[in-house]
Design a protein around this motif. Sequence first.
Motif, mmCIF file in Angstrom:
data_model
loop_
_atom_site.group_PDB
_atom_site.id
_atom_site.type_symbol
_atom_site.label_atom_id
_atom_site.label_comp_id
_atom_site.label_asym_id
_atom_site.label_seq_id
_atom_site.Cartn_x
_atom_site.Cartn_y
_atom_site.Cartn_z
ATOM 1 N N THR A 191 0.827 -1.201 0.000
ATOM 2 C CA THR A 191 0.000 0.000 0.000
ATOM 3 C C THR A 191 0.869 1.262 0.000
ATOM 4 O OG1 THR A 191 -0.150 -0.084 2.418
ATOM 5 C CG2 THR A 191 -1.938 -1.118 1.174
ATOM 6 N N LEU A 235 -4.987 7.290 2.578
ATOM 7 C CA LEU A 235 -6.272 6.596 2.634
ATOM 8 C C LEU A 235 -7.091 6.823 1.369
ATOM 9 C CD1 LEU A 235 -7.267 7.244 6.372
ATOM 10 C CD2 LEU A 235 -6.419 5.118 5.359
ATOM 11 N N TYR A 285 -5.778 4.583 -1.196
ATOM 12 C CA TYR A 285 -6.138 3.204 -0.816
ATOM 13 C C TYR A 285 -7.566 2.851 -1.246
ATOM 14 C CZ TYR A 285 -7.197 -0.761 2.251
ATOM 15 O OH TYR A 285 -7.593 -1.981 2.756
ATOM 16 N N ILE A 286 -8.484 3.821 -1.172
ATOM 17 C CA ILE A 286 -9.894 3.492 -1.425
ATOM 18 C C ILE A 286 -10.433 4.028 -2.740
ATOM 19 C CG2 ILE A 286 -10.328 3.494 1.055
ATOM 20 C CD1 ILE A 286 -11.928 6.119 0.612
ATOM 21 N N GLU A 293 -12.198 1.756 -4.975
ATOM 22 C CA GLU A 293 -13.402 1.176 -4.381
ATOM 23 C C GLU A 293 -14.588 2.133 -4.398
ATOM 24 O OE1 GLU A 293 -15.001 -0.098 0.079
ATOM 25 O OE2 GLU A 293 -12.852 0.069 -0.304
ATOM 26 N N VAL A 294 -14.353 3.411 -4.032
ATOM 27 C CA VAL A 294 -15.467 4.350 -3.879
ATOM 28 C C VAL A 294 -15.478 5.443 -4.940
ATOM 29 C CG1 VAL A 294 -15.506 3.942 -1.392
ATOM 30 C CG2 VAL A 294 -14.207 5.892 -2.299
ATOM 31 N N ALA A 301 -13.718 9.547 -2.280
ATOM 32 C CA ALA A 301 -12.451 9.236 -1.611
ATOM 33 C C ALA A 301 -11.992 10.308 -0.630
ATOM 34 C CB ALA A 301 -11.360 8.965 -2.648
ATOM 35 N N GLN A 354 -15.645 7.657 4.632
ATOM 36 C CA GLN A 354 -15.370 6.575 3.690
ATOM 37 C C GLN A 354 -13.938 6.058 3.874
ATOM 38 O OE1 GLN A 354 -17.515 5.106 1.927
ATOM 39 N NE2 GLN A 354 -19.219 6.557 1.794
ATOM 40 N N GLN A 355 -13.002 6.963 4.122
ATOM 41 C CA GLN A 355 -11.615 6.556 4.320
ATOM 42 C C GLN A 355 -11.485 5.605 5.510
ATOM 43 O OE1 GLN A 355 -9.454 10.216 4.778
ATOM 44 N NE2 GLN A 355 -9.782 10.880 2.653
ATOM 45 N N ARG A 380 -13.960 4.044 7.142
ATOM 46 C CA ARG A 380 -14.796 2.842 7.007
ATOM 47 C C ARG A 380 -14.018 1.748 6.298
ATOM 48 N NH1 ARG A 380 -17.058 0.219 3.300
ATOM 49 N NH2 ARG A 380 -16.527 1.778 1.719
ATOM 50 N N SER A 381 -13.342 2.099 5.213
ATOM 51 C CA SER A 381 -12.561 1.105 4.473
ATOM 52 C C SER A 381 -11.383 0.604 5.291
ATOM 53 C CB SER A 381 -12.061 1.711 3.158
ATOM 54 O OG SER A 381 -13.136 2.060 2.316
ATOM 55 N N ASP A 395 -12.628 -1.687 7.919
ATOM 56 C CA ASP A 395 -13.134 -2.906 7.292
ATOM 57 C C ASP A 395 -12.032 -3.937 7.072
ATOM 58 O OD1 ASP A 395 -15.319 -4.354 6.069
ATOM 59 O OD2 ASP A 395 -14.349 -3.975 4.148
#
Length: 549
Positions: A203, A284, A287-288, A291-292, A297, A302-303, A305-306, A309
């Motif tokens: 990452t 972050l 990273y996401i 996905e979103v 992002a 949202q940052q 939450r991912s 998760d």
Amino acid sequence: MSTTESQETVAHTTRPPADQAVKETLEDYTLRFAPRGYRRWTPTVVATTALGGIAYMADFSIGAGIGLAHGTSNALVAITLAAVVIFLTGLPLVYYGARYNIDLDLITRGSGFGYYGSVLTSVIFASFTFIFFALEGSIMAQGLELGLGLPLWLGYAVSTLMVIPLVVYGMKALSRLQVWTTPIWLLLMVGPLVYLIAEDPGTVDRFLAYPGTDGDGAVNTASVMLGAGVCLSLIAQIGEQIDYLRFMPPKTGANKRAWWTAVIMAGPGWVVLGALKQAIGVFLAVYIVAEVGPAAAPEPIQQFRSAFDAMMPAWSVVPLAVVLVVISQIKINVTNAYSGSLAWTNSFTRVTKHYPGRMVFVLVNLAFALALMEADMFSFLGSVLGFYSNCAIAWVVTVATDIGINKYVLKLSPLQPEFRRGMLHAVNPVGIVAFGAASGLSIAMYFHLLGDTLQPYSPVAAAAIAFVVTPLMAVITKGRYYLRRTDDGIREPLLDADGNPSAAVLDCHVCHQSYERPDLTACVTHEAVVCSLCLSTDKAGDHVLPATV
């Protein structure tokens, strides 16, 4: 706190009556010096309280927005550059606030702007507080929508109304809130980041290589300047740090190490944590983003939450993310509401000569913030902050330059800060001209009025112009517009043997309350003294000392 201490804390003038002021129990010392008798916290407690106020989530959004647009390399350079500028300009300001126990507005009055001239900068600072209140409230509303299904409009209202009971009681309540919530906040913020890096080191490589949507990943000067301009909108945060650090205990030989550590870490040092949060926001978001998507992002909910998760059971992910967002929002927005109410009260009282009570302006500030939230300010975050940063930079750099250059190098500005009516000229052209030139030209650059090529450099122009024009104006005016008079008519020394503001207590003959020496001047019509707030609310100027210089 005893009844006597409570009365001293809130004693203002007979406008409003003393008993009404006592009922307000507002521990704010609006418009005035914070007395030694009230400042009973240790340097560590004051510093922890001040640092608790920078728990805001907007840093994650700011960093994410810069990184997604310009790439990781440009974002990290921009964040670092802005942090250096904020640290260097914040150091002299916070020293004066902690050493002489006055807020940034009172510092600004005697550092180039004059008694009424600093009303302009108070409004700028008040704007800072409700802009960032709106940003944090928007982030909390996003969390409440995700976690509880509340519509955004209702989340905006909840995030606004919930801070009122906390901010009413000033420093005493805020110190408790910040000290107890900081460990929880740190754990929830740092834990996911450490886990992601340890679990998947790749990452970090993907983060460092991210090119951005409008670049190729290489460092570009224009991109760096645009990113730094957004980050520099946070330069006015030093005002909120000073609102807490003015309650530092006196600096003595016995506590000087702890005193300096607290002042530096919780003063300009706030930007170290702020820059780290901005960098984490870039990490972050990268990273996401797959996905979103790039639109969601930058949203901290949202940052995290991912991130949660990846490391927690599914049932706990959303609740933890919501808890983090809510704690962060409360920690910063009680500070925004508190500092904003002080700034509005400062401005209103000087202009109208009437003190309505700080609670009125708590509500005014919250109303402005709620209006911005309902207007969906979060969606045009970068544009708002990029414009605002020009005004904030011009103001802070002007005051910092006046302290660092005009006071200590040129010796044209009085070394000891002054804020009392009658002691200062109404307007000092040193700060007003420097601020006007710096903010005016940089805003023109920002809106492309001087060409597209110069537009990214508007924050640099704001800082450079303020830094050059401030000492230039001091030389041109020969420093004669700083003080209206040099003697306040009181024989008692203003400072003690350690250079701290005197703790000697005298009675104001107007409101009949006791105040410490730095908050008073002699009265022109009586063989007595009058406090700074009674001077501020003296509509006819009956008690104001005449000019002597």
